[in-house]
Structure formats: C-alpha cells, structure tokens
Scaffold this motif. Structure first.
Motif, PDB file in Angstrom:
ATOM      1  N   SER A  23      15.430  19.336  63.074  1.00 52.25           N
ATOM      2  CA  SER A  23      14.468  19.742  64.115  1.00 52.25           C
ATOM      3  C   SER A  23      13.175  18.929  64.102  1.00 52.25           C
ATOM      4  CB  SER A  23      14.159  21.234  64.022  1.00 52.25           C
ATOM      5  OG  SER A  23      15.346  21.983  64.174  1.00 52.25           O
ATOM      6  N   THR A  25      11.055  16.115  65.860  1.00 51.58           N
ATOM      7  CA  THR A  25      10.997  15.425  67.141  1.00 51.58           C
ATOM      8  C   THR A  25      10.825  13.941  66.881  1.00 51.58           C
ATOM      9  OG1 THR A  25      10.020  17.344  68.238  1.00 51.58           O
ATOM     10  CG2 THR A  25       9.753  15.206  69.330  1.00 51.58           C
ATOM     11  N   ASP A  27      10.362  10.501  68.817  1.00 52.86           N
ATOM     12  CA  ASP A  27       9.969   9.987  70.123  1.00 52.86           C
ATOM     13  C   ASP A  27       9.992   8.462  70.084  1.00 52.86           C
ATOM     14  OD1 ASP A  27       8.662  10.529  72.850  1.00 52.86           O
ATOM     15  OD2 ASP A  27       7.326   9.050  71.922  1.00 52.86           O
ATOM     16  N   SER A  32      12.779  11.361  73.856  1.00 50.72           N
ATOM     17  CA  SER A  32      12.681  12.245  72.691  1.00 50.72           C
ATOM     18  C   SER A  32      14.037  12.845  72.346  1.00 50.72           C
ATOM     19  CB  SER A  32      11.698  13.390  72.967  1.00 50.72           C
ATOM     20  OG  SER A  32      10.399  12.893  73.067  1.00 50.72           O
ATOM     21  N   ALA A  33      14.218  13.108  71.062  1.00 48.88           N
ATOM     22  CA  ALA A  33      15.403  13.805  70.564  1.00 48.88           C
ATOM     23  C   ALA A  33      15.000  14.569  69.319  1.00 48.88           C
ATOM     24  CB  ALA A  33      16.521  12.815  70.238  1.00 48.88           C
ATOM     25  N   LEU A  34      15.720  15.658  69.041  1.00 51.62           N
ATOM     26  CA  LEU A  34      15.514  16.423  67.811  1.00 51.62           C
ATOM     27  C   LEU A  34      16.552  15.994  66.791  1.00 51.62           C
ATOM     28  CD1 LEU A  34      14.882  20.083  69.028  1.00 51.62           C
ATOM     29  CD2 LEU A  34      13.229  18.496  68.042  1.00 51.62           C
ATOM     30  N   SER A  35      16.127  15.853  65.542  1.00 47.31           N
ATOM     31  CA  SER A  35      17.090  15.535  64.495  1.00 47.31           C
ATOM     32  C   SER A  35      18.008  16.735  64.277  1.00 47.31           C
ATOM     33  CB  SER A  35      16.382  15.137  63.200  1.00 47.31           C
ATOM     34  OG  SER A  35      15.571  16.180  62.712  1.00 47.31           O
ATOM     35  N   ALA A  41      18.940  11.548  64.518  1.00 40.34           N
ATOM     36  CA  ALA A  41      18.594  11.534  65.936  1.00 40.34           C
ATOM     37  C   ALA A  41      19.000  10.173  66.483  1.00 40.34           C
ATOM     38  CB  ALA A  41      17.098  11.764  66.140  1.00 40.34           C
ATOM     39  N   SER A  55       7.718  13.803  64.262  1.00 42.02           N
ATOM     40  CA  SER A  55       6.782  14.917  64.094  1.00 42.02           C
ATOM     41  C   SER A  55       7.516  16.248  63.959  1.00 42.02           C
ATOM     42  CB  SER A  55       5.800  14.971  65.271  1.00 42.02           C
ATOM     43  OG  SER A  55       6.477  15.155  66.486  1.00 42.02           O
ATOM     44  N   LYS A  56       6.893  17.124  63.175  1.00 39.26           N
ATOM     45  CA  LYS A  56       7.388  18.489  62.983  1.00 39.26           C
ATOM     46  C   LYS A  56       6.240  19.313  62.431  1.00 39.26           C
ATOM     47  CE  LYS A  56      10.900  21.311  60.766  1.00 39.26           C
ATOM     48  NZ  LYS A  56      12.249  21.372  60.243  1.00 39.26           N
ATOM     49  N   THR A  61       2.705  13.681  60.788  1.00 37.89           N
ATOM     50  CA  THR A  61       3.363  12.835  61.787  1.00 37.89           C
ATOM     51  C   THR A  61       3.390  11.399  61.280  1.00 37.89           C
ATOM     52  OG1 THR A  61       2.692  14.261  63.611  1.00 37.89           O
ATOM     53  CG2 THR A  61       3.229  11.980  64.171  1.00 37.89           C
TER      54      THR A  61
END
Length: 66
Positions: A23, A25, A27, A32-35, A41, A55-56, A61
C-alpha cells in the motif's frame, strides 16, 4: 520514425530490513500505483528518465530519478 512500444517497469518497495511494504503510493510523473502485498508496483513506460516518489503514512517520502 515510429515511437517504440512502452515497456513494463516494476518497483519493489522494502523497509531497511528487506521486508516488503504494501500500500505504498508509487508516483511516476503523474501515473500512480499502490504496491501490492509483495511490495511490487508496475508501470508501462516509454524509454527515458523519470522522477519517482514513494509515499505512505508514517513513513518518510522518498524521491529519486531513474
């Protein structure tokens, strides 16, 4: 001259101990995609350099150019 086909680029997000982080992010210049559960990702990208941000919540970040 025809433009080359995009290719798959995969990022695997891990903590300092090598454990996968889900989860996150990821970019890549507006895409963008979530792991997933394994920290992966994936993106379809053209050849070139890209600014990438990871980032999470509760994590620092991280930004890098690849």
């Amino acid at each position: 001259m025809p433009r080359p086909d995009p290719f798959e680029v995969a990022f695997v997000v891990e903590d300092d101990g090598g454990q996968s982080i889900s989860s996150v992010t990821v970019d890549v210049e507006g895409k963008s995609a979530l792991s997933d559960a394994s920290g992966k990702a994936s993106f379809e990208l053209d050849s070139g350099s890209y600014q990438v941000s990871f980032s999470k919540d509760n994590y620092v970040t991280y930004n890098e150019t690849y």
